[in-house]
Design a protein around this motif. Structure first.
Motif, PDB file in Angstrom:
ATOM      1  N   ASP A 109       4.040 -55.934  18.322  1.00  0.00           N
ATOM      2  CA  ASP A 109       5.064 -55.156  19.002  1.00  0.00           C
ATOM      3  C   ASP A 109       6.074 -54.675  17.950  1.00  0.00           C
ATOM      4  O   ASP A 109       5.680 -54.023  17.000  1.00  0.00           O
ATOM      5  CB  ASP A 109       5.703 -55.998  20.120  1.00  0.00           C
ATOM      6  N   TYR A 152       5.794 -53.078  13.345  1.00  0.00           N
ATOM      7  CA  TYR A 152       6.517 -52.118  12.510  1.00  0.00           C
ATOM      8  C   TYR A 152       7.133 -52.808  11.302  1.00  0.00           C
ATOM      9  O   TYR A 152       7.152 -52.263  10.196  1.00  0.00           O
ATOM     10  CB  TYR A 152       7.622 -51.427  13.320  1.00  0.00           C
ATOM     11  N   GLY A 203      -1.874 -51.766  17.452  1.00  0.00           N
ATOM     12  CA  GLY A 203      -0.972 -50.621  17.371  1.00  0.00           C
ATOM     13  C   GLY A 203      -1.300 -49.624  16.292  1.00  0.00           C
ATOM     14  O   GLY A 203      -0.716 -48.536  16.257  1.00  0.00           O
ATOM     15  N   PHE A 230      -3.632 -45.344  16.545  1.00  0.00           N
ATOM     16  CA  PHE A 230      -3.526 -44.683  17.842  1.00  0.00           C
ATOM     17  C   PHE A 230      -3.410 -43.173  17.627  1.00  0.00           C
ATOM     18  O   PHE A 230      -2.579 -42.724  16.838  1.00  0.00           O
ATOM     19  CB  PHE A 230      -2.305 -45.197  18.613  1.00  0.00           C
ATOM     20  N   THR A 235      -2.439 -39.300  17.892  1.00  0.00           N
ATOM     21  CA  THR A 235      -1.349 -38.457  18.383  1.00  0.00           C
ATOM     22  C   THR A 235      -1.976 -37.206  19.003  1.00  0.00           C
ATOM     23  O   THR A 235      -3.194 -36.986  18.900  1.00  0.00           O
ATOM     24  CB  THR A 235      -0.412 -38.053  17.240  1.00  0.00           C
ATOM     25  N   MET A 275       1.172 -47.917  29.464  1.00  0.00           N
ATOM     26  CA  MET A 275       1.572 -46.623  28.908  1.00  0.00           C
ATOM     27  C   MET A 275       2.326 -45.788  29.936  1.00  0.00           C
ATOM     28  O   MET A 275       2.885 -44.743  29.593  1.00  0.00           O
ATOM     29  CB  MET A 275       0.335 -45.851  28.453  1.00  0.00           C
ATOM     30  N   HIS A 324      11.789 -47.132  25.756  1.00  0.00           N
ATOM     31  CA  HIS A 324      12.264 -46.456  24.551  1.00  0.00           C
ATOM     32  C   HIS A 324      13.242 -45.344  24.921  1.00  0.00           C
ATOM     33  O   HIS A 324      14.329 -45.241  24.331  1.00  0.00           O
ATOM     34  CB  HIS A 324      11.087 -45.891  23.754  1.00  0.00           C
ATOM     35  N   TRP A 340       3.988 -44.488  17.013  1.00  0.00           N
ATOM     36  CA  TRP A 340       3.217 -45.687  16.745  1.00  0.00           C
ATOM     37  C   TRP A 340       3.398 -46.110  15.293  1.00  0.00           C
ATOM     38  O   TRP A 340       3.656 -45.263  14.422  1.00  0.00           O
ATOM     39  CB  TRP A 340       1.731 -45.437  17.005  1.00  0.00           C
ATOM     40  N   PRO A 341       3.249 -47.405  14.990  1.00  0.00           N
ATOM     41  CA  PRO A 341       3.335 -47.823  13.585  1.00  0.00           C
ATOM     42  C   PRO A 341       2.195 -47.227  12.768  1.00  0.00           C
ATOM     43  O   PRO A 341       1.075 -47.076  13.271  1.00  0.00           O
ATOM     44  CB  PRO A 341       3.227 -49.350  13.662  1.00  0.00           C
ATOM     45  N   GLN A 342       2.485 -46.872  11.518  1.00  0.00           N
ATOM     46  CA  GLN A 342       1.452 -46.317  10.645  1.00  0.00           C
ATOM     47  C   GLN A 342       0.843 -47.371   9.738  1.00  0.00           C
ATOM     48  O   GLN A 342      -0.345 -47.335   9.455  1.00  0.00           O
ATOM     49  CB  GLN A 342       2.036 -45.189   9.785  1.00  0.00           C
ATOM     50  N   GLY A 394      -6.935 -48.741  19.319  1.00  0.00           N
ATOM     51  CA  GLY A 394      -6.781 -47.923  18.123  1.00  0.00           C
ATOM     52  C   GLY A 394      -8.139 -47.522  17.569  1.00  0.00           C
ATOM     53  O   GLY A 394      -9.174 -48.107  17.909  1.00  0.00           O
ATOM     54  N   HIS A 415      -0.108 -58.354  26.251  1.00  0.00           N
ATOM     55  CA  HIS A 415       0.430 -57.756  25.036  1.00  0.00           C
ATOM     56  C   HIS A 415       0.895 -58.829  24.050  1.00  0.00           C
ATOM     57  O   HIS A 415       0.701 -58.704  22.845  1.00  0.00           O
ATOM     58  CB  HIS A 415       1.596 -56.849  25.437  1.00  0.00           C
TER      59      HIS A 415
END
Length: 373
Positions: free
Chosen positions: A175, A179, A200, A203, A205, A229, A235, A311-313, A328, A351
């Motif tokens: 979660d 990040y 995560g 994902f 875009t 989702m 957020h 999403w985190p890269q 993912g 989760h």
């Protein structure tokens, strides 16, 4: 380093029970189940248990079994658990919890990680565990200014591991932690041996969609339809008016309980009710920690200090492993990560898998770090 001991004043416990007893319950709105939010009867039952059946002191004592400390880094007062393994060659590992969670997320995970011999595991795969409370969460001080980033938290984590004397270490998170954990490797590339996240990465875009294969497009469509989702967009909510909502969460334990259960319900992919997937007392211990520390608002900084969700890269400074690759897409994750561990079939009904399946999670985490020690 100052030793820390949790000791919530009895007056705070009495106040919580009094507030719960005086809750002004709303009328049920028309609609079935959770279609209008947390059902009134469901929440009343849970509130009654929180008030009269749940025993904070039992769980406070359990948390106090873990050695805890506070220290100041980068002007920030940080609370953390530091549980050393009985195995001298254990790998140091820093764990970052998620939102709306806390160090409670790791209550049942720390034992299997630090002392695998006692849980039927390989003692050669033990960890010294460091589990800080993210700034603004629990007993860590809240950020005093705007502009905080996960990168700044990661630099604090690197400083903490240096202060503890660890020459090399791993980093793990889910979660919000998904990040932070990669940023630790970016901040401290010479000492981080591996990054492990619950999920995560990879994902798609909207810009990726035209290039997806047919199977990947089906997976993306399934992702877009998932309950988690399409629930309350926390957020957007906390980016827009966190102070406004904090009044309710700070003043009303029923409001705080409703908010926590809304999110824990939406984060549940198991067909069973969330309190049958995660231990009910563990959920309430996490909530109680938020309530007693008054951190519902301050724990939202990474949302109200952002401009949009992404999403985190990940990173390429250290090898990466994940607990669950899907939903993912690995080839997308490999654009920004050196993927060393990408299971396709690890089970997860919630989760917060470390709360749900600590033994399976610990076993998979050991599998990854065995490759990078």
């Amino acid at each position: 380093m100052t030793p820390f001991h949790i000791d919530v004043p009895q007056t705070d416990l009495d106040d919580l029970r009094d507030r719960l007893a005086r809750t002004r319950w709303p009328r049920p709105l028309p609609g079935d189940g959770w279609t209008r939010g947390v059902p009134v009867d469901y929440l009343r039952d849970l509130a009654d248990y929180w008030r009269g059946g749940y025993d904070w002191r039992v769980h406070e004592a359990r948390l106090n079994e873990f050695p805890q400390f506070r220290t100041e880094i980068d002007g920030q007062d940080i609370h953390f658990l530091h549980v050393r393994s009985p195995e001298p060659d254990a790998l140091p590992l820093i764990l970052t919890h998620g939102w709306p969670n806390s160090i409670v997320e790791f209550t049942n995970l720390i034992g299997p990680l630090t002392d695998p011999r006692a849980y039927g595991g390989d003692p050669g795969q033990a960890f010294h565990v460091v589990a800080p409370s993210v700034p603004g969460f629990g007993f860590s001080a809240p950020p005093a200014q705007t502009g905080w980033t996960v990168g700044r938290v990661a630099r604090i984590w690197a400083g903490l591991m240096s202060r503890l004397g660890y020459e090399h270490y791993g980093t793990m998170g889910g979660d919000l932690g998904a990040y932070v954990a990669p940023e630790v490797a970016i901040a401290d590339p010479d000492r981080v041996v591996g990054v492990y996240v619950i999920g995560g990465l990879g994902f798609p875009t909207e810009s990726d969609v035209p290039e997806l294969t047919e199977a990947e497009q089906a997976a993306f469509a399934s992702l877009q339809q998932a309950d988690w989702m399409n629930g309350v967009d926390h957020h957007a909510l906390l980016r827009a008016a966190p102070q406004t909502f904090a009044y309710g969460w700070q003043d009303s334990p029923a409001a705080a309980l409703a908010w926590m259960m809304q999110k824990f319900h939406e984060f549940n992919t198991d067909p069973r009710p969330v309190e049958q997937v995660l231990d009910r007392d563990l959920i309430l211990t996490n909530l109680s920690l938020y309530w007693f520390t008054g951190t519902f608002g301050s724990s939202s900084w990474f949302m109200y200090d952002s401009t949009a969700f992404a999403w985190p890269q990940g990173q390429t400074a250290a090898p990466t492993g994940v607990y669950s690759g899907p939903p993912g897409i690995r080839r997308l994750a490999e654009r920004h990560n050196t993927i060393l561990h990408w299971p396709e079939s690890n089970s997860a009904g919630h989760h917060f898998v470390a709360m749900e399946q600590p033994d399976a999670f610990a076993a998979d985490l050991r599998t990854f770090f065995a490759k990078v020690r």
